[in-house]
Design a protein around this motif. Structure first.
Motif, PDB file in Angstrom:
ATOM      1  N   ASP A 165     -63.923   3.302  29.547  1.00  0.00           N
ATOM      2  CA  ASP A 165     -63.415   2.261  30.439  1.00  0.00           C
ATOM      3  C   ASP A 165     -63.096   1.010  29.608  1.00  0.00           C
ATOM      4  O   ASP A 165     -64.000   0.415  29.010  1.00  0.00           O
ATOM      5  CB  ASP A 165     -64.470   1.941  31.494  1.00  0.00           C
ATOM      6  CG  ASP A 165     -64.021   0.851  32.468  1.00  0.00           C
ATOM      7  OD1 ASP A 165     -62.867   0.381  32.351  1.00  0.00           O
ATOM      8  OD2 ASP A 165     -64.828   0.480  33.337  1.00  0.00           O
ATOM      9  N   PRO A 166     -61.832   0.593  29.564  1.00  0.00           N
ATOM     10  CA  PRO A 166     -61.477  -0.587  28.765  1.00  0.00           C
ATOM     11  C   PRO A 166     -62.231  -1.849  29.191  1.00  0.00           C
ATOM     12  O   PRO A 166     -62.600  -2.670  28.340  1.00  0.00           O
ATOM     13  CB  PRO A 166     -59.975  -0.734  29.014  1.00  0.00           C
ATOM     14  CG  PRO A 166     -59.517   0.636  29.391  1.00  0.00           C
ATOM     15  CD  PRO A 166     -60.646   1.226  30.172  1.00  0.00           C
ATOM     16  N   ALA A 167     -62.452  -2.004  30.503  1.00  0.00           N
ATOM     17  CA  ALA A 167     -63.169  -3.187  30.972  1.00  0.00           C
ATOM     18  C   ALA A 167     -64.597  -3.211  30.446  1.00  0.00           C
ATOM     19  O   ALA A 167     -65.162  -4.283  30.174  1.00  0.00           O
ATOM     20  CB  ALA A 167     -63.156  -3.233  32.502  1.00  0.00           C
ATOM     21  N   ALA A 168     -65.195  -2.030  30.287  1.00  0.00           N
ATOM     22  CA  ALA A 168     -66.551  -1.951  29.737  1.00  0.00           C
ATOM     23  C   ALA A 168     -66.572  -2.397  28.279  1.00  0.00           C
ATOM     24  O   ALA A 168     -67.531  -3.040  27.824  1.00  0.00           O
ATOM     25  CB  ALA A 168     -67.082  -0.527  29.865  1.00  0.00           C
ATOM     26  N   VAL A 169     -65.532  -2.063  27.540  1.00  0.00           N
ATOM     27  CA  VAL A 169     -65.431  -2.499  26.143  1.00  0.00           C
ATOM     28  C   VAL A 169     -65.361  -4.024  26.085  1.00  0.00           C
ATOM     29  O   VAL A 169     -66.051  -4.667  25.278  1.00  0.00           O
ATOM     30  CB  VAL A 169     -64.197  -1.886  25.453  1.00  0.00           C
ATOM     31  CG1 VAL A 169     -64.095  -2.382  24.007  1.00  0.00           C
ATOM     32  CG2 VAL A 169     -64.254  -0.365  25.477  1.00  0.00           C
ATOM     33  N   VAL A 170     -64.518  -4.610  26.939  1.00  0.00           N
ATOM     34  CA  VAL A 170     -64.384  -6.069  26.963  1.00  0.00           C
ATOM     35  C   VAL A 170     -65.707  -6.716  27.362  1.00  0.00           C
ATOM     36  O   VAL A 170     -66.128  -7.727  26.785  1.00  0.00           O
ATOM     37  CB  VAL A 170     -63.247  -6.497  27.924  1.00  0.00           C
ATOM     38  CG1 VAL A 170     -63.226  -8.011  28.101  1.00  0.00           C
ATOM     39  CG2 VAL A 170     -61.899  -6.005  27.395  1.00  0.00           C
ATOM     40  N   HIS A 171     -66.388  -6.131  28.352  1.00  0.00           N
ATOM     41  CA  HIS A 171     -67.693  -6.641  28.786  1.00  0.00           C
ATOM     42  C   HIS A 171     -68.663  -6.693  27.605  1.00  0.00           C
ATOM     43  O   HIS A 171     -69.318  -7.716  27.345  1.00  0.00           O
ATOM     44  CB  HIS A 171     -68.250  -5.750  29.906  1.00  0.00           C
ATOM     45  CG  HIS A 171     -69.638  -6.102  30.346  1.00  0.00           C
ATOM     46  ND1 HIS A 171     -70.758  -5.662  29.673  1.00  0.00           N
ATOM     47  CD2 HIS A 171     -70.091  -6.861  31.375  1.00  0.00           C
ATOM     48  CE1 HIS A 171     -71.838  -6.119  30.268  1.00  0.00           C
ATOM     49  NE2 HIS A 171     -71.461  -6.851  31.313  1.00  0.00           N
ATOM     50  N   ASP A 172     -68.756  -5.592  26.866  1.00  0.00           N
ATOM     51  CA  ASP A 172     -69.676  -5.539  25.738  1.00  0.00           C
ATOM     52  C   ASP A 172     -69.254  -6.503  24.623  1.00  0.00           C
ATOM     53  O   ASP A 172     -70.100  -7.103  23.946  1.00  0.00           O
ATOM     54  CB  ASP A 172     -69.751  -4.117  25.187  1.00  0.00           C
ATOM     55  CG  ASP A 172     -70.507  -3.172  26.112  1.00  0.00           C
ATOM     56  OD1 ASP A 172     -71.016  -3.644  27.154  1.00  0.00           O
ATOM     57  OD2 ASP A 172     -70.573  -1.959  25.811  1.00  0.00           O
ATOM     58  N   ALA A 173     -67.945  -6.640  24.439  1.00  0.00           N
ATOM     59  CA  ALA A 173     -67.449  -7.548  23.400  1.00  0.00           C
ATOM     60  C   ALA A 173     -67.780  -9.004  23.744  1.00  0.00           C
ATOM     61  O   ALA A 173     -68.183  -9.783  22.866  1.00  0.00           O
ATOM     62  CB  ALA A 173     -65.936  -7.384  23.232  1.00  0.00           C
TER      63      ALA A 173
END
Length: 296
Positions: free
Chosen positions: A156-164
């Motif tokens: 999930d791209p949004a999950a990547v952004v969240h973690d970043a």
């Protein structure tokens, strides 16, 4: 004339050696259109030149050179909206654009610029559709000393952004740059994904106004202008990065994008190296195109 000396050959071929008459203005407008300045913007430029020539009783085209420089500078320097550059810490950049425009490479170049300024940079590999994009971003991270947050392909791209963003806040990063999948403005699932990413940013950093940078390929001319129009409406773009500007004689698309969309041009790419990305300077651009250097 600096970074713009090798571009815009179509505009630098405009002649200023003729006498001013209706035929000259007609030819000038045609040349501007052929150099991808756009029909609307070309007509506006020529109309302003006509008015100035009449008001000051100018007779030689050479007298119009400083006028067209100033008109173009004004069109580039005063976009209708989106002029404010966010300054939150971390500063969050959300990079969007269609496939093939050089988006991931542009992210690497931006990271290199910020690192050269002594800033800590974190890259979010949120283009999870292409394994090559994650790989490419990781290579840029190694080259520039930027940290990279990545999940596996298909995540999930949004999950990547969240973690970043979590990592950026925890580590005190100055800048977080988020890659995203290449998308078209009319692909609903991709636009929904982008909206989800923006909601994540708003939740993680409530006061953050992300800088949404649309990357477009200058060699595509009027197609680049069409993309800027479309993404402005659908994705809230507030800045444009023009890549491959050294590969086109039709640098006039820069003027068309700034004037006809109201989106400021933030950066231009003129090569493949890490240092080949520059903040856009309207006055330098106008002077390079119409400043009187030897015609090419």
């Amino acid at each position: 004339m600096g970074i713009f000396s090798a571009i815009g050959a179509g505009l630098r071929r405009i002649s200023f050696s003729a006498r001013i008459d209706d035929e000259y203005f007609d030819e000038l407008e045609e040349q501007l259109i052929m150099a991808d300045v756009g029909v609307e913007t070309s007509a506006l430029i020529v109309e302003r030149l006509r008015e100035q020539a009449k008001r000051d009783r100018l007779s030689e085209a050479e007298q119009l050179r400083p006028v067209i420089q100033e008109v173009v500078r004004e069109l580039l320097a005063a976009p209708g909206e989106g002029g404010a550059v966010p300054t939150e810490n971390p500063r969050v950049l959300l990079m969007i654009g269609v496939n093939g425009v050089g988006k991931t490479t542009t992210i690497g170049k931006l990271a290199a610029r910020y690192r050269a300024e002594g800033k800590s940079v974190l890259l979010a590999a949120a283009d999870t559709f292409r394994a090559a994009a994650i790989e490419q971003l990781s290579i840029w991270g190694e080259r520039t000393g930027a940290q990279v947050i990545a999940h596996s392909q298909g995540s999930d791209p949004a999950a990547v952004v969240h973690d970043a963003l979590d990592a950026g806040l925890a580590r005190g990063a100055d800048v977080v740059i988020c890659d995203t999948a290449g998308r078209l403005h009319n692909k609903k699932n991709l636009m929904d994904e982008l909206a989800k990413i923006r909601r994540v940013i708003a939740k993680e950093i409530p006061d953050c106004v992300p800088e949404v940078l649309l990357v477009v390929d200058a060699t595509t001319g009027q197609n680049a202008l069409a993309q800027a129009r479309q993404f402005k409406e659908s994705a809230g773009v507030n800045g444009v990065v023009l890549t491959k500007l050294d590969g086109t004689a039709k640098g006039g698309v820069v003027i068309a994008i700034a004037h006809e969309t109201g989106i400021p041009v933030r950066y231009v790419g003129v090569g493949e190296g890490a240092g080949d990305l520059y903040p856009f300077d309207p006055a330098e651009f106008a002077a390079a195109l119409f400043g009187g250097e030897e015609q090419v």
